[in-house]
Enzyme design. Structure first.
Site, short mmCIF file in Angstrom:
data_model
loop_
_atom_site.label_atom_id
_atom_site.label_comp_id
_atom_site.label_asym_id
_atom_site.label_seq_id
_atom_site.Cartn_x
_atom_site.Cartn_y
_atom_site.Cartn_z
N ASP A 1 -5.22 0.45 -14.53
CA ASP A 1 -3.92 1.02 -14.23
C ASP A 1 -2.91 -0.05 -13.82
O ASP A 1 -1.78 -0.09 -14.32
CB ASP A 1 -4.03 2.07 -13.13
CG ASP A 1 -4.69 3.36 -13.63
OD1 ASP A 1 -5.08 3.40 -14.81
OD2 ASP A 1 -4.82 4.31 -12.84
N ARG B 1 -2.66 0.91 4.12
CA ARG B 1 -1.41 0.78 3.36
C ARG B 1 -0.34 -0.05 4.07
O ARG B 1 0.34 -0.85 3.42
CB ARG B 1 -0.85 2.17 3.02
CG ARG B 1 -1.76 3.01 2.12
CD ARG B 1 -2.43 2.20 1.07
NE ARG B 1 -3.17 3.00 0.08
CZ ARG B 1 -4.23 2.57 -0.55
NH1 ARG B 1 -4.71 1.37 -0.28
NH2 ARG B 1 -4.83 3.32 -1.44
N ASP C 1 0.13 8.03 -0.76
CA ASP C 1 0.26 6.58 -0.71
C ASP C 1 1.64 6.09 -1.10
O ASP C 1 2.13 5.09 -0.57
CB ASP C 1 -0.80 5.92 -1.60
CG ASP C 1 -2.16 5.84 -0.93
OD1 ASP C 1 -2.20 5.98 0.31
OD2 ASP C 1 -3.16 5.65 -1.62
N SER D 1 -11.63 9.58 -8.60
CA SER D 1 -10.98 8.31 -8.27
C SER D 1 -11.49 7.83 -6.92
O SER D 1 -11.86 8.63 -6.06
CB SER D 1 -9.46 8.47 -8.23
OG SER D 1 -9.07 9.35 -7.19
#
Length: 405
Positions: free
Chosen positions: A18, A98, A127, A181
């Protein structure tokens, strides 16, 4: 959007399919120079392939940074001082990573003269919010590119077609839809989507990557002792270690004993519910250990106030407000409470369970002469309890008399 005048962008780059597609898409769509940044947060993957892949794209400025110690010391441990848990069970493993990634991206943007940053988060998840709130808090004028909200790709086959067109390697296992995922770092791994989307269906065992099944864990308990200073774990079984070493060791102990699995339906900040499988072996050991040493060393009202503030603190982290003034204010209060939170906690780890079996501290507020059922030599006059109870009962007695009329 693509009509922005972007000269150079720092991309949060994993080296996977990705973000490799995103890298090429940025070059094509914006005609800009791309700087790649790959963070080692203890996800357990070899990161040099990401560097080589970026070189293949002609990237001149490539950053691959080992942030494991900073991650645990400056993000995970401060969060655990607060005993932060979102919605009762989630130890915030993705959420807390993050802001560090975003901070380093902004630093690299300054170092390289980039005017934009980019991430690979989708437009449905939390996110994107976490990354972008952090970006803007640290650089209000930064330009942000979120490809998943901009490009025209609508299916996996669209991505594969783009990759093949631009000679981006696609391994066989990436050609079909992934069964779920995964996001991972030193604190946890999370698995979402596809085979996990039905919240009534039990997750297949192959989903779990960081823990053995509790049923397969040893039949004998593992006993450990964790040492604390100022609310942070500093040793295991008397051996001092760095923050990342502590968490790595606790992860191994938790993995072997089937500790840290959570099956959760959570409320995302963007408004939907999602089902996730989280594995946080080390954190699941650390939380009750920290609460145990606090139970010995923290004043009652301070402890109760912390517990009242914790859900708000956890929500701020979950929603992406790590760099907000309110989180920093709460952190100052929490850190003040930890000044005397030190000592040792003994635990048993057994088939998915973490059992506190003892705690001790030179800063203990536990007083033998007050709690003993034996003669307390006048340390506590039980007669005083009568007046204490009558004063606290005053309003209840007043209300009772009113109801009797």
């Amino acid at each position: 959007m693509a009509d922005q005048d972007i000269k150079k962008v720092v991309l949060a780059y994993s080296g996977g399919l990705d973000t490799s597609i995103i890298l090429k898409w940025l070059q094509e769509t914006y005609g800009c120079e791309v700087v790649t940044f790959t963070a080692d947060l203890g996800q357990g993957e070899e990161l040099e392939p990401a560097r080589k892949k970026a070189e293949m794209f002609g990237i001149k400025e490539i950053f691959v940074d080992d942030l494991r110690e900073e991650f645990v010391r400056d993000y995970v441990f401060p969060m655990f001082r607060a005993n932060a848990v979102y919605e009762g069970v989630y130890l915030l493993g993705t959420s807390i990573a993050r802001p560090l990634i975003a901070k380093r991206q902004i630093e690299i943007a300054r170092e390289t003269g980039a005017d934009a940053v980019a991430h690979g988060a989708t437009g449905k998840g939390n996110d994107q919010v976490r990354f972008e709130l952090a970006y803007y808090a640290l650089n209000p004028d930064i330009k942000v590119i979120a490809p998943w909200r901009e490009w025209d790709f609508v299916s996996r086959s669209d991505l594969i077609e783009f990759a093949e067109k631009h000679q981006i390697p696609v391994s066989k296992d990436k050609r079909g839809e992934a069964p779920f995922s995964v996001d991972a770092n030193l604190l946890h791994s999370s698995s979402e989507g596809k085979v996990l989307e039905d919240p009534f269906e039990a997750p297949p065992e192959y989903v779990f990557q960081r823990t053995v099944s509790p049923e397969d864990a040893p039949d004998k308990a593992t006993e450990i002792t964790i040492g604390f200073e100022k609310g942070d774990a500093v040793s295991i079984d008397g051996k001092r270690m760095s923050p990342a070493e502590i968490l790595t060791k606790l992860n191994a102990l938790g993995r072997d004993n089937g500790i840290g699995r959570v099956d959760l339906v959570e409320n995302r900040f963007v408004g939907m519910k999602s089902r996730g499988i989280y594995e946080t072996p080390g954190g699941t050991i650390l939380l009750p250990a920290h609460r145990a040493i606090e139970s010995l060393t923290l004043d009652r009202e301070a402890a109760h106030l912390k517990d009242q503030l914790m859900p708000r603190y956890a929500e701020l982290i979950y929603n992406g407000f790590w760099f907000s003034p309110e989180r920093e204010m709460l952190q100052a209060l929490i850190d003040k409470s930890q000044e005397h939170v030190e000592g040792e906690v003994r635990l048993k780890l057994y088939k998915g369970n973490v059992i506190v079996t003892g705690r001790r501290s030179d800063k203990s507020l536990y007083a033998d002469d007050l709690v003993t059922f034996e003669d307390d030599a006048g340390a506590y006059d039980q007669i005083d309890a009568k007046g204490f109870i009558r004063l606290n009962a005053l309003r209840l007695r007043t209300l009772g008399k009113l109801r009797d009329k």
